[in-house]
Design an enzyme around this catalytic site. Structure first.
Site, PDB file in Angstrom:
ATOM      1  N   GLU A 196       0.873  -1.177   0.000  1.00 43.58           N
ATOM      2  CA  GLU A 196       0.000   0.000   0.000  1.00 43.58           C
ATOM      3  C   GLU A 196       0.905   1.221   0.000  1.00 43.58           C
ATOM      4  O   GLU A 196       1.914   1.260   0.712  1.00 43.58           O
ATOM      5  CB  GLU A 196      -0.887  -0.013   1.247  1.00 43.58           C
ATOM      6  CG  GLU A 196      -1.703   1.238   1.479  1.00 43.58           C
ATOM      7  CD  GLU A 196      -2.470   1.189   2.793  1.00 43.58           C
ATOM      8  OE1 GLU A 196      -2.657   2.262   3.409  1.00 43.58           O
ATOM      9  OE2 GLU A 196      -2.870   0.088   3.219  1.00 43.58           O
ATOM     10  N   GLU A 255      -1.938  11.302   4.183  1.00 41.32           N
ATOM     11  CA  GLU A 255      -3.013  11.135   5.152  1.00 41.32           C
ATOM     12  C   GLU A 255      -2.938  12.290   6.134  1.00 41.32           C
ATOM     13  O   GLU A 255      -1.850  12.679   6.569  1.00 41.32           O
ATOM     14  CB  GLU A 255      -2.883   9.810   5.900  1.00 41.32           C
ATOM     15  CG  GLU A 255      -3.074   8.577   5.031  1.00 41.32           C
ATOM     16  CD  GLU A 255      -2.872   7.303   5.815  1.00 41.32           C
ATOM     17  OE1 GLU A 255      -3.872   6.648   6.171  1.00 41.32           O
ATOM     18  OE2 GLU A 255      -1.697   6.961   6.067  1.00 41.32           O
TER      19      GLU A 255
END
Length: 277
Positions: free
Chosen positions: A158, A163
């Site tokens: 990933e 974020e």
């Protein structure tokens, strides 16, 4: 003689066009762009983009993310209240659910992905966006494997381009994999970095992805690099396969904490997405 000149011109043009191409597209998956070997040493060329200038989302490029059981997608919704297109921007929203008779979840969130419609292996991606802040808000831009070369998550890895949590003045940029999660090897090499931002302003979030490293970036400047180290376990580098894009306005979860419903709605505005190889 004229026919000979025609063939010479034809093959010259074909050779030129081939030299200009930067990607192979898989015959079995024509939406997958595989960067030509050696392109990483040359100038980037734009291969795919979206400026969100229409009145609705381009469904040839994106789909709405469905709900799931994980922290990140448990509030994902197809509800039109979670999406908007205004002034050349895609707006992804996290909202209080006003109709529990249709959906019992307290919150609803909007997210899009390019799964099954666009994926690429190696290259550069840039996303210009403005983030909203709220307690429990978790906007993210990230990537997952399109073809599952190594098996179920997290074996394919990933890539978290960005974020942001709550009202923070930093973003997190991270790689996750079987190597970092299951084997717990998060510091050999370090798999995550942070960068300071003004979340209320537009920023350009991105990565430059090479066969031997992923370079995370913010507003065109390198912030953190995750290298491939061939001497380590093979699981350290699952990033040799095509990945698709996800952009979502998440809410709540173990990492970001509880949601303050009084601080909703919260919005992430996406100006454009560009991918180069």
């Amino acid at each position: 003689m004229q026919m000979t000149n025609y063939f010479i011109l034809y093959f010259t043009c074909m050779a030129f066009l081939t030299s200009c191409q930067v990607s192979n597209r898989l015959k079995t998956h024509p939406h997958v762009f595989i960067q030509h070997k050696g392109r990483e040493a040359k100038k980037w060329k734009l291969i795919w983009e979206d400026h969100f200038n229409g009145t609705s989302m381009d469904t040839t490029k994106w789909s709405k993310i469905p709900a799931g059981e994980s922290d990140w997608n448990r509030h994902m919704s197809m509800d039109t209240a979670c999406f908007a297109m205004e002034d050349g921007k895609l707006i992804l929203k996290g909202i209080n659910n006003s109709d529990s008779s249709r959906d019992s979840r307290p919150f609803l969130t909007g997210g899009i992905w390019s799964k099954g419609k666009f994926a690429f292996q190696y290259g550069r991606i840039e996303i210009r966006a403005k983030l909203g802040s709220a307690q429990g808000a978790w906007p993210a831009m990230w990537m997952l494997a399109e073809l599952d070369k190594y098996g179920k998550y997290p074996k394919n890895g990933e890539i978290d381009i960005m974020e942001h949590l709550n009202h923070d003045s930093i973003i997190y940029q991270t790689t996750h994999s079987y190597y970092t999660l299951d084997l717990g090897r998060k510091n050999n090499p370090p798999h995550s970095g942070t960068a300071k931002i003004n979340a209320a302003a537009y920023n350009i979030y991105g990565i430059s992805w090479y066969p031997d490293r992923i370079v995370f970036q913010l507003n065109g400047k390198d912030t953190f690099t995750y290298p491939r180290i061939t001497e380590l376990d093979q699981a350290q580098w699952p990033y040799d396969q095509p990945f698709f894009l996800l952009i979502d306005q998440q809410l709540g979860g173990n990492w970001v904490g509880k949601v303050d419903s009084k601080q909703l709605p919260v919005e992430m505005l996406i100006d454009w997405v560009k991918v180069y190889q």
